[in-house]
Every structure is written in structure tokens, then in C-alpha cells.
Design a protein around this motif. Structure first.
Motif, short mmCIF file in Angstrom:
data_model
loop_
_atom_site.label_atom_id
_atom_site.label_comp_id
_atom_site.label_asym_id
_atom_site.label_seq_id
_atom_site.Cartn_x
_atom_site.Cartn_y
_atom_site.Cartn_z
N ILE A 144 0.30 -1.35 0.32
CA ILE A 144 -0.50 0.35 -0.24
C ILE A 144 0.72 1.01 0.30
CG2 ILE A 144 -0.20 0.32 2.19
CD1 ILE A 144 -2.94 0.59 1.84
N GLY A 145 0.39 2.38 -0.60
CA GLY A 145 1.22 3.58 -0.17
C GLY A 145 2.28 3.03 -1.57
N GLY A 146 3.23 3.67 -0.71
CA GLY A 146 4.98 3.82 -1.58
C GLY A 146 5.06 2.35 -2.05
N SER A 147 4.84 1.27 -1.51
CA SER A 147 4.92 0.27 -1.41
C SER A 147 3.84 -0.63 -3.05
CB SER A 147 4.63 -1.27 -0.58
OG SER A 147 5.71 -0.44 0.40
N SER A 196 6.49 -4.48 1.46
CA SER A 196 6.06 -3.64 2.89
C SER A 196 7.35 -3.31 3.00
CB SER A 196 5.08 -4.42 3.97
OG SER A 196 5.26 -3.04 4.81
N LYS A 197 8.08 -2.20 3.52
CA LYS A 197 8.94 -1.47 3.45
C LYS A 197 8.97 -2.27 5.97
CE LYS A 197 11.83 3.08 5.30
NZ LYS A 197 12.10 3.71 5.29
N THR A 198 7.83 -1.71 6.71
CA THR A 198 8.04 -2.08 7.44
C THR A 198 8.06 -3.45 8.44
OG1 THR A 198 5.84 -1.19 7.72
CG2 THR A 198 7.53 -0.20 8.25
N THR A 201 2.42 -2.67 8.82
CA THR A 201 0.99 -2.69 7.30
C THR A 201 0.16 -2.98 7.54
OG1 THR A 201 2.65 -0.64 6.25
CG2 THR A 201 0.32 -1.37 6.06
N THR A 204 -1.93 -4.70 4.52
CA THR A 204 -0.63 -5.24 3.34
C THR A 204 -0.74 -6.92 4.03
OG1 THR A 204 0.53 -3.36 2.82
CG2 THR A 204 1.58 -5.95 2.86
N GLY A 256 9.85 4.91 1.67
CA GLY A 256 8.48 4.27 1.08
C GLY A 256 8.43 4.86 -0.21
N ARG A 257 7.62 5.64 -0.48
CA ARG A 257 7.11 6.43 -1.27
C ARG A 257 8.85 6.87 -2.72
NH1 ARG A 257 6.91 9.37 2.58
NH2 ARG A 257 7.79 11.54 2.84
N GLN A 338 0.59 11.26 -4.24
CA GLN A 338 1.27 10.54 -2.90
C GLN A 338 2.87 10.72 -2.14
OE1 GLN A 338 3.55 6.75 -1.86
NE2 GLN A 338 3.26 6.82 -0.22
N GLU A 342 2.46 13.64 0.77
CA GLU A 342 2.84 13.14 1.71
C GLU A 342 4.59 13.96 1.90
OE1 GLU A 342 1.91 8.90 3.10
OE2 GLU A 342 4.20 8.31 2.57
N GLN A 476 7.20 11.29 7.97
CA GLN A 476 5.15 11.41 7.50
C GLN A 476 4.09 11.01 8.02
OE1 GLN A 476 7.48 9.09 5.11
NE2 GLN A 476 6.97 7.84 6.67
N VAL A 479 0.59 10.51 8.98
CA VAL A 479 -0.68 9.65 9.10
C VAL A 479 -0.76 8.51 10.01
CG1 VAL A 479 0.24 9.60 6.25
CG2 VAL A 479 1.53 8.26 8.52
N LYS A 483 -4.47 5.59 12.26
CA LYS A 483 -4.00 4.16 12.15
C LYS A 483 -3.72 4.10 13.75
CE LYS A 483 0.13 4.19 8.74
NZ LYS A 483 1.12 3.49 8.40
O1 F6P Z 1 1.25 4.99 5.50
C1 F6P Z 1 1.67 5.83 4.94
C2 F6P Z 1 3.05 5.00 4.55
O2 F6P Z 1 4.15 4.51 5.59
C3 F6P Z 1 3.90 5.17 3.17
O3 F6P Z 1 4.42 5.84 3.22
C4 F6P Z 1 4.20 4.15 3.15
O4 F6P Z 1 4.28 4.68 1.35
C5 F6P Z 1 3.25 2.91 3.19
O5 F6P Z 1 2.12 3.70 4.43
C6 F6P Z 1 3.43 1.43 3.46
O6 F6P Z 1 4.22 1.25 3.86
P1 F6P Z 1 5.10 0.11 4.39
O7 F6P Z 1 5.94 -0.36 2.83
O8 F6P Z 1 5.53 0.02 6.08
O9 F6P Z 1 4.03 -0.98 4.18
#
Ligand code: F6P
Length: 510
Positions: A144-147, A196-198, A201, A204, A256-257, A338, A342, A476, A479, A483
Motif C-alpha cells: 500500500i502507499g509507496g509499496s 512492505s517496508k516495515t 502495515t 498489507t 516508502g514513496r 503520494q 505525503e 510522514q 499518517v 492509524k
Molecule cells: O501510511 C503511510 C506509509 O507509511 C507510506 O509512507 C508508505 O508508503 C505506506 O505507509 C506503506 O508502508 P509499508 O511499506 O511499511 O507497508
């Protein structure tokens, strides 16, 4: 320094505002003066070029002189060097922003790391194409988002003629999105990419669990073996159950973005092949080289940022619109939303002071000619002043009769001309005020390298805007609050206002 910056803004505010007609009248060579061509050569993909025409904006020499002073006062050169040399350009999170290194622009160590990570991705892509994971016809890319936005844009733009794998990007937690992908895919020949970077999320991870269950429910052999993870948190992916051989990591310092260039671009590489993926990186690198070395107004992304600042801060424009006259760029406005909103939708400077003016305008747009029959009425006769960017390719993307592409380009150019010229009429309903600005990005050919170049152009434009405003484009925090309240609603552990409580009760969430 703040005094110098305020003085430049003061000067800018006091400059007389010439009309576009006046500017063209005063200088018959205005097109030549205010446009430039950035040309680059990608081995195996030939020479390509991008014409940037900012002549139909209100920028003139005096305005540009002042903006160049503003860039100096804002220490643009130092900020730009910090970006490419791994400096801490994201102070609130104490991080560098090394997305450039993924395409060869950065410190030696960062570039080397990027090359190694992409070589690993290339090997997996190659292995999949050669059948190492069995027959793979479909990829469900979950992020989602940048991913999601970058992969979705690039896959959509580059697979109009040929795709090696059919990619479905699913981002929304709304189960309908995933169900739609399931309907289009055969579980026996489908891979799942969890991007997902983290790797935390909620959207995801929920979608990933449902996709894995779908493989299991459909009796796919070794369902976990059909999952690939694209993440800066490889430990999280291992914990979730992905085998290390199918985890493609990327550095924490890639935001992410800004992550399309990293393993988040895996679906693009799988769909178009590593050669085109590498060409996309090479096109982006060509814009990095330009942005890193060109000074003042001949720096394309910086000049675009001058125009953005002019319209947002001096002319009070609250939005900017982007219309691609190219179906392949249908998802570009979503991507730019974004990237720009963002990154630069902030109210405080990098050092935490309130900003001194409006920050990111609201980015919106669409595809021409469709948008002409929907929203252009407002652009031509509405009360909002909206700076518009047009983007088009000289080479057509289609193989139909050339009249299609001819009409497409003619319409695109006609809109810019009409916005600027306007038309007087005795009938107020039929009068066009004109003097409405637009910029044109006209590329030779929208191939993978040019797509990379276009995206990198906008990344640097966003960065340049941030520097001119003194804000940090790489965090960012805005956001987070929503959440955390969603989590409180989930756990029932929180005090809510009466409206939110009533809505929760109505929807059976309590
Ligand atoms: O909610 C914002 C955000 O952190 C974005 O900056 C990012 O692209 C997106 O969520 C997805 O995050 P992740 O890649 O960690 O799932």
C-alpha cells in the motif's frame, strides 16, 4: 538566513505580475528561453529526450533571479549534495534518503549495496522466469502507499504491449480488491509478493494472510513457497513465515514513496524483465546527473519547483493539476499525489518552526483527452487559478491509424494554447479570461528509461520544493494518528467522541 529568505519573498511579492501575453509579446523567443531538452542515452535502448517547456508560466527573468537568490539563501546546493552524499536529510528520523543509490547515484558504499540487492532480485526474477518456482503466470503484489503506487504505475505503463507475468497490485484492505485479483488468477500458477517496508502495515499484512489462505484453500503445493517478501524488515518477513531465499531486502534509508527503484520494483522486473527494469533505473540516473550538476534555472526540477512555489505562495493556488495525454500514464496523478502530498504536505519546517506560507498544493489530474470532457470547464472558466502540467510522448504508444496520436497531441497543445490565450466575448458565459498557466513535458518516446526519468524528475522537483520551503520531505508523521485511533477502535480501548462512538455502534464495531 531567515531574514534573507523573507526579503526575497517580499521582493517576489512586490514584483509586477506580467500577463502571459505580455511575456510572449516582449520576447518572441520566449519558447527557446524558457524550454530545455534533457537528452540521455541508455545502452541497448538508444537516445531519448525530454523537452521541458515552462514558457506558458508567469516566470520571467526578474522572478527567476529572485528564486535563484531564494535557492541560495535556502542553501539548495548544500541540501542537494547532502541528498546524494548520504547526509541526514530526514532529521526527524535521523536518516539519509538513499533511493538515488539504488539507481547508481550516491556514495560508493550505498551504490554498491544497491547493486548487490538488485543483483539478488535479478537472480530471483531470472529463476522465476526459468521455472524455478514452477509455472508462474500471475503475480498478486500486495502493498500500500509507496509499496504499491510505483509498481502499479510502472507495470501499467510498461506492459501495454508485452508482459512476461500478469501482475495484479492489491492495496486496499477492502476485501473486494483482493477478491477481484483472486478472480483473475489461477492459484496454481500465482505468486504472492508481500511488499512492505516495515512489514507491519495492517492492510498489507491482512491481505497477505488472506492471499496465503487462498493458496491453501485451493490446495496449492507448498503455499508458503509461493510467497516473496519485499521489505526493509527481513526479520519481520522471516517471522511471518517467508523463507530467507525469497526475501528481497532494501535499505531502511530508502523511503516508502521513493522505493520503486528497490526490490519494491520486483513486480515490474518480473513483468517486463530485468533489462527494461534496469533501463528504468538508467533513465532515472540520467535525471539524477542533470539535477546534481545543473545550476539555477537551467536545472529542470529546480525550475519546476520555482514555478510551483510561485503559484502556491505568490498567486495563492491551492492545487496543481497534471494531465498526461497518454493512457500509459493513467496512474501518474495517483503516484504524484503520494510523492508530493505525503512529502511536502507539512505545517512545520525541518527544525519544527511553523512554515511561513502554504506548502504542497493539492495534486490532482487525469488523462487527456478524457479530462477535457470532464474537468477542463473549471480550468478554462472557473474561479480557481490552477497551474497545469501536460505530459505527452511524440512517439505513439498505439499501433492504430496515426490519426489517433495526431488528434491526441493536437488536443494537448490546443489546451495549453487556449488556457493562455483565452477568448473575449460579449456574452460573459462564452468568454474565457485566459492568462492561465501551463507547463509541457514532451518526451520523444515513453519507454522504460523515459518512465524512470519522468519519475526521478518529479522526485527531485518535490525535493527542491521542500528545500525552498525549509521542510523535511522524507517523514510522514501525519499518517500516524488515524492509524493509532483505528487500533484503539479495534481494541475497544479508547475514549471516542459521540459521533465516532455512534458510528461504531451502528456498524457493529463495539
Ligand atoms: O501510511 C503511510 C506509509 O507509511 C507510506 O509512507 C508508505 O508508503 C505506506 O505507509 C506503506 O508502508 P509499508 O511499506 O511499511 O507497508
Amino acid at each position: 538566513m531567515t531574514e534573507v529568505i523573507s526579503a526575497v519573498w517580499q521582493r517576489l511579492a512586490e514584483l509586477p505580475q506580467a500577463t502571459l501575453a505580455d511575456l510572449f509579446g516582449r520576447n518572441p523567443d520566449r519558447f527557446e528561453a524558457m524550454s530545455q531538452r534533457i537528452e540521455f542515452d541508455v545502452p541497448g535502448h538508444g537516445t531519448n529526450g525530454m523537452l521541458l517547456d515552462w514558457s506558458k508560466t508567469h516566470l520571467d527573468d526578474e522572478v527567476l533571479d529572485a528564486f535563484e537568490k531564494l535557492a541560495d539563501a535556502a542553501q539548495f546546493d548544500a541540501a542537494r549534495e547532502a541528498l546524494f552524499s548520504g547526509g541526514i536529510v530526514n532529521p526527524t528520523e535521523g536518516r539519509a534518503a538513499t533511493h538515488g543509490a539504488m539507481r547508481g547515484s550516491g556514495t560508493d558504499a550505498d551504490v554498491e549495496e544497491g547493486e548487490a540487492l538488485l543483483a539478488r532480485m535479478g537472480m530471483l526474477v531470472e529463476a522465476i522466469h526459468q521455472g524455478a518456482l514452477g509455472e508462474v503466470k500471475h503475480l498478486i503484489h500486495i502493498g500500500i502507499g509507496g509499496s504499491a503506487l510505483g509498481p502499479d504505475l510502472a507495470v501499467d505503463a510498461l506492459t501495454r504491449d508485452l508482459k512476461l507475468v500478469d501482475v495484479h497490485v492489491v492495496s486496499n484492505i477492502d476485501g473486494l480488491a483482493l477478491e477481484q485479483a483472486f478472480e483473475a488468477c489461477d492459484p496454481a500458477t500465482t505468486l504472492i509478493a508481500v511488499a512492505s517496508k516495515t512489514f507491519t502495515t495492517i492492510e498489507t499484512m491482512t491481505n497477505a494472510a488472506s492471499a496465503l489462505k487462498w493458496l491453501k484453500d485451493n490446495d496449492v503445493d507448498d503455499p508458503s513457497g509461493r510467497v516473496v517478501a519485499l521489505t526493509a524488515n527481513p526479520e519481520g518477513a522471516v517471522e511471518w513465515g517467508v523463507d530467507e531465499t525469497r526475501i528481497l531486502p532494501f535499505p531502511e534509508s530508502v523511503g516508502g514513496r521513493y522505493s520503486l527503484w528497490s526490490s519494491i520494483g520486483f513486480p515490474v522486473a518480473l513483468a517486463v524483465g530485468m533489462d527494461d527494469f534496469s533501463a528504468m533505473l538508467a533513465g532515472a540516473k540520467a535525471i539524477d546527473d542533470h539535477f546534481r550538476t545543473a545550476e539555477g534555472r537551467v536545472n529542470g526540477p529546480l525550475l519546476a519547483a520555482f514555478a510551483d512555489q510561485y503559484y502556491t505562495r505568490l498567486r495563492g493556488c491551492q492545487t496543481r493539476a497534471v494531465f498526461a495525454y497518454d493512457e500509459r500514464l493513467a496512474l501518474l496523478p495517483d503516484y504524484l499525489q503520494q510523492l508530493e502530498m505525503e512529502s511536502n504536505g507539512k505545517s512545520v519546517t525541518a527544525s519544527g518552526e511553523p512554515v511561513s506560507g502554504s506548502t504542497a498544493p493539492i495534486t490532482w489530474g487525469g488523462v487527456g483527452t478524457d479530462a477535457q470532457h470532464a474537468v477542463f470547464q473549471l480550468l478554462h472558466q472557473g474561479t480557481h487559478l490552477v497551474p497545469v502540467d501536460f505530459i505527452a510522448s511524440i512517439a505513439p504508444g498505439d499501433e492504430l491509424d496515426p490519426s489517433h496520436h495526431r488528434q491526441l497531441l493536437m488536443n494537448c497543445f490546443a489546451q495549453g494554447a487556449a488556457l493562455m490565450a483565452g477568448k473575449a466575448s460579449d456574452d460573459p458565459a462564452r468568454a474565457y479570461a485566459g492568462d492561465r498557466p501551463s507547463a509541457m513535458i514532451l518526451v520523444d518516446d515513453l519507454d522504460a528509461a523515459m518512465l524512470g526519468a519522468l519519475i526521478a524528475f518529479h522526485e527531485h522537483r518535490t525535493f527542491a520544493n521542500a528545500v525552498l520551503m525549509g521542510i523535511n520531505p522524507f517523514d510522514q508523521f501525519g499518517v500516524e494518528l488515524g492509524k493509532s485511533i483505528a487500533k484503539q477502535i479495534d481494541s475497544g480501548d479508547g475514549q471516542f467522541d459521540s459521533s465516532t462512538s455512534a458510528l461504531m455502534a451502528l456498524a457493529g464495531l463495539t
